[in-house]
Enzyme design. Structure first.
Site, short mmCIF file in Angstrom:
data_model
loop_
_atom_site.label_atom_id
_atom_site.label_comp_id
_atom_site.label_asym_id
_atom_site.label_seq_id
_atom_site.Cartn_x
_atom_site.Cartn_y
_atom_site.Cartn_z
N GLY A 1 -0.98 8.21 0.77
CA GLY A 1 -1.22 8.30 2.21
C GLY A 1 -0.03 7.87 3.06
O GLY A 1 1.13 8.20 2.77
N LYS B 1 -9.55 -3.58 13.12
CA LYS B 1 -8.28 -3.10 13.68
C LYS B 1 -7.88 -3.93 14.91
O LYS B 1 -6.70 -4.16 15.14
CB LYS B 1 -8.38 -1.61 14.04
CG LYS B 1 -8.57 -0.69 12.81
CD LYS B 1 -7.38 -0.76 11.86
CE LYS B 1 -7.44 0.27 10.75
NZ LYS B 1 -6.40 0.08 9.73
N ASP C 1 -2.83 -6.67 -7.30
CA ASP C 1 -3.63 -6.94 -6.10
C ASP C 1 -2.78 -7.59 -5.00
O ASP C 1 -2.41 -8.76 -5.11
CB ASP C 1 -4.81 -7.85 -6.49
CG ASP C 1 -5.72 -8.11 -5.31
OD1 ASP C 1 -5.50 -7.52 -4.23
OD2 ASP C 1 -6.67 -8.92 -5.47
N ALA C 2 -2.48 -6.82 -3.96
CA ALA C 2 -1.64 -7.33 -2.87
C ALA C 2 -2.30 -8.49 -2.13
O ALA C 2 -1.62 -9.25 -1.45
CB ALA C 2 -1.35 -6.20 -1.88
N GLY D 1 0.85 -1.20 0.00
CA GLY D 1 0.00 0.00 0.00
C GLY D 1 0.88 1.24 0.00
O GLY D 1 0.60 2.20 0.72
N LEU E 1 -2.27 -1.14 3.68
CA LEU E 1 -3.34 -1.27 2.70
C LEU E 1 -4.63 -0.70 3.27
O LEU E 1 -4.94 -0.89 4.45
CB LEU E 1 -3.59 -2.74 2.35
CG LEU E 1 -2.48 -3.50 1.64
CD1 LEU E 1 -2.89 -4.95 1.42
CD2 LEU E 1 -2.14 -2.86 0.31
N ALA E 2 -5.36 0.02 2.45
CA ALA E 2 -6.72 0.44 2.81
C ALA E 2 -7.56 0.15 1.57
O ALA E 2 -7.29 0.70 0.50
CB ALA E 2 -6.76 1.91 3.16
N TYR F 1 -16.64 3.99 14.73
CA TYR F 1 -15.28 3.63 14.33
C TYR F 1 -14.72 2.52 15.23
O TYR F 1 -14.77 1.35 14.89
CB TYR F 1 -14.36 4.87 14.28
CG TYR F 1 -13.14 4.56 13.46
CD1 TYR F 1 -13.11 4.72 12.08
CD2 TYR F 1 -12.01 4.00 14.07
CE1 TYR F 1 -12.02 4.35 11.33
CE2 TYR F 1 -10.91 3.63 13.33
CZ TYR F 1 -10.91 3.80 11.97
OH TYR F 1 -9.82 3.42 11.22
N GLU G 1 -3.17 0.42 -8.55
CA GLU G 1 -3.53 1.70 -9.15
C GLU G 1 -3.87 1.52 -10.62
O GLU G 1 -3.41 0.57 -11.26
CB GLU G 1 -2.36 2.68 -9.00
CG GLU G 1 -1.93 2.91 -7.56
CD GLU G 1 -2.97 3.67 -6.73
OE1 GLU G 1 -3.89 4.26 -7.33
OE2 GLU G 1 -2.86 3.66 -5.49
P1 NAD Z 1 -4.72 5.40 1.22
O1 NAD Z 1 -6.02 5.20 0.54
O2 NAD Z 1 -4.01 6.68 1.01
O3 NAD Z 1 -3.70 4.22 0.81
C1 NAD Z 1 -4.12 2.91 0.57
C2 NAD Z 1 -3.05 2.15 -0.18
O4 NAD Z 1 -3.48 0.80 -0.33
C3 NAD Z 1 -2.79 2.68 -1.61
O5 NAD Z 1 -1.41 2.58 -1.89
C4 NAD Z 1 -3.54 1.67 -2.49
O6 NAD Z 1 -3.00 1.52 -3.81
C5 NAD Z 1 -3.29 0.41 -1.69
N1 NAD Z 1 -4.23 -0.67 -2.01
C6 NAD Z 1 -5.56 -0.71 -1.81
N2 NAD Z 1 -6.03 -1.91 -2.22
C7 NAD Z 1 -4.97 -2.62 -2.66
C8 NAD Z 1 -4.81 -3.92 -3.19
N3 NAD Z 1 -5.83 -4.76 -3.35
N4 NAD Z 1 -3.57 -4.30 -3.57
C9 NAD Z 1 -2.50 -3.47 -3.44
N5 NAD Z 1 -2.60 -2.24 -2.92
C10 NAD Z 1 -3.82 -1.82 -2.53
O7 NAD Z 1 -5.01 5.11 2.76
P2 NAD Z 1 -4.33 5.53 4.15
O8 NAD Z 1 -5.28 6.43 4.83
O9 NAD Z 1 -2.92 5.91 3.99
O10 NAD Z 1 -4.43 4.13 4.92
C11 NAD Z 1 -3.34 3.27 5.14
C12 NAD Z 1 -3.45 2.67 6.53
O11 NAD Z 1 -3.30 3.72 7.50
C13 NAD Z 1 -4.81 2.01 6.81
O12 NAD Z 1 -4.61 0.86 7.57
C14 NAD Z 1 -5.53 3.06 7.65
O13 NAD Z 1 -6.51 2.53 8.50
C15 NAD Z 1 -4.35 3.62 8.44
N6 NAD Z 1 -4.60 4.92 9.07
C16 NAD Z 1 -5.10 5.97 8.36
C17 NAD Z 1 -5.36 7.17 9.01
C18 NAD Z 1 -5.94 8.35 8.28
O14 NAD Z 1 -6.42 9.29 8.93
N7 NAD Z 1 -5.90 8.37 6.98
C19 NAD Z 1 -5.08 7.33 10.38
C20 NAD Z 1 -4.52 6.25 11.07
C21 NAD Z 1 -4.28 5.04 10.41
#
Ligand code: NAD
Length: 411
Positions: free
Chosen positions: A49, A241, A108-109, A45, A136-137, A232, A72
């Protein structure tokens, strides 16, 4: 083109420029890694983010060989790809400019095929990963054994929950309602966002002989303020989580003989492609941003990733964790004074006062920036080819001390 807080296009040059900004910031905040340093890193991922920021810190802060996996969409002749398509290209290209090996894999991871591809490529290059970041999200996951596609939902587990929501562009407020999930929906959410796939990755790397001895692995989580807990932390995502946290303990036990240490890091609420679509989040995050900026303690994804590596993973003390064994990067967000002030403002928030008591503009700008819009130095009236722009067009050098871009020392 934004619909329901989802931006359905992006600006390729802006995405590359945003990566360049993060690289400059990280190079400016490089640290020596007295408590060790990462050498071979895999970020699952890693295109947007938290994952992208982690990959940038690993590659350009520590010079570690950094591989990313993301899912992507490439550009077509007429349509731009997804932001992560351009950011993945940009980090790879920046790696070759700055002499760090960065490789981006797209696919697809969750699939066995992607795991096999990484193992094979790592074996070919004699790479053993010493840090694996799971960021991953995703709304869906296809189980590699059954072929069934599971879908995650953001719902409560018992009674309905209503919360205030705000449209980041018009400032219009509304009530969002979250309904209780069925048992199947709750189980599906754990299947997508829990730790099952994280464990499959570690097993695949270990069985393939590409997991280093004494490696570390880390998955990202969020807890957030009490008033969001019904939907949440105590809702479907929270259960997933929790599963991630159980998986960390399970990985520690199963891989004890290899010296693996597995962590969950609880990060700060930030604007990412995944978080912006959760209805109550923009109202809370915009208020939080204002309060944290007023106190000079605001951080973005790359600040958080810098601090994770510098103060938690590679400090010269044992990795600091809370009573439940989690790394806490959300301690500034969750501080009593910050939370009390956010609560007070959210209680009185309405369409008139919100632009003053909260930072909706900052939220909106961050949202646009992660899609390559409103990025400094980009001429948005110029033609922008969908195949993207070379990152070489942008400055990658670390700015001088005290010049430009907020410094990590402020935190
Ligand atoms: P994001 O959407 O920016 O990033 C998600 C990533 O996952 C991307 O690189 C996407 O390409 C990849 N992805 C999704 N499906 C995929 C698949 N099937 N195969 C390969 N890659 C795949 O999200 P984010 O907010 O950075 O979230 C990342 C982690 O951080 C999550 O676990 C989220 O819960 C956690 N988090 C986020 C926040 C927030 O406020 N955004 C806060 C705390 C924790």
């Amino acid at each position: 083109m934004v619909r329901n807080n989802i931006c359905i296009n992006c600006h390729p040059a802006g995405c590359a420029a945003e990566v360049a900004r993060q690289i400059r910031h990280v190079r400016r905040n490089r640290h020596e890694g007295r408590g060790g340093r990462p050498s071979k890193v895999l970020v699952l991922g890693g295109s947007t983010g938290y994952g992208l920021a982690s990959a940038i810190v690993s590659a350009f802060g520590y010079g570690a060989t950094t591989w990313t996996v993301a899912y992507e969409k490439p550009a077509t002749e007429t349509k731009a790809g997804t932001p992560g398509w351009y950011t993945s290209r940009a980090i790879t290209e920046a790696g070759s400019i700055l002499s760090v090996q960065v490789r981006s894999f797209n696919g697809d991871a969750f699939s066995d095929a992607m795991k096999a591809e990484i193992v094979e490529a790592a074996r070919k290059e004699g790479i053993e990963f010493d840090l694996i970041i799971y960021s991953l999200a995703s709304p869906v996951r296809t189980d590699p054994v059954t072929g069934i596609m599971h879908r995650s939902v953001i719902k409560t587990l018992d009674k309905p929950f209503r919360g205030k929501s705000v449209d980041m562009f018009s400032g219009a407020m509304s009530e969002a309602e979250f309904l209780p999930a069925t048992a199947e929906e709750a189980a599906d959410t754990i299947k997508v966002m829990g730790g099952e796939d994280w464990k499959l990755w570690i097993e695949a790397l270990s069985e393939g002989g590409v997991l280093a001895h004494d490696a570390r692995t880390i998955a990202y989580s969020y807890i957030g303020p009490r008033h969001t807990w019904p939907v949440y932390r105590d809702g479907t995502i929270g259960k997933a989580k929790n599963h991630l946290e159980q998986t960390a303990r399970e990985l520690d036990r199963s891989f004890m003989s290899t010296g693996l240490a597995a962590y969950v890091s609880v990060n700060k609420a930030l604007v990412t492609r995944s978080s912006a679509v959760i209805p109550v989040i923009p109202l809370y995050v915009a208020t939080l941003f204002k309060v944290m900026k007023e106190r000079g303690i605001h951080e973005d994804c790359v600040d958080q990733a810098v601090r994770l590596f510098r103060d938690k993973l590679y400090a010269d003390v044992p990795v600091p964790v809370d009573e439940a064994g989690r790394i806490r990067l959300d301690e500034l967000e969750m501080g009593n004074a910050v939370q009390e002030e956010v609560d007070t403002r959210m209680a009185i928030a309405n369409e008139e006062n919100f632009p003053v008591i909260a930072d909706l503009d900052g939220f909106r700008k961050d949202f646009l920036r992660i899609h390559g819009f409103e990025v400094e130095g980009i001429d948005y009236s110029a033609e922008c080819p969908v195949e993207g722009t070379s990152i070489a067009r942008f400055d990658l050098a670390a700015p001088e001390e005290g010049v430009g871009e907020g410094t990590q020392d402020q935190i």
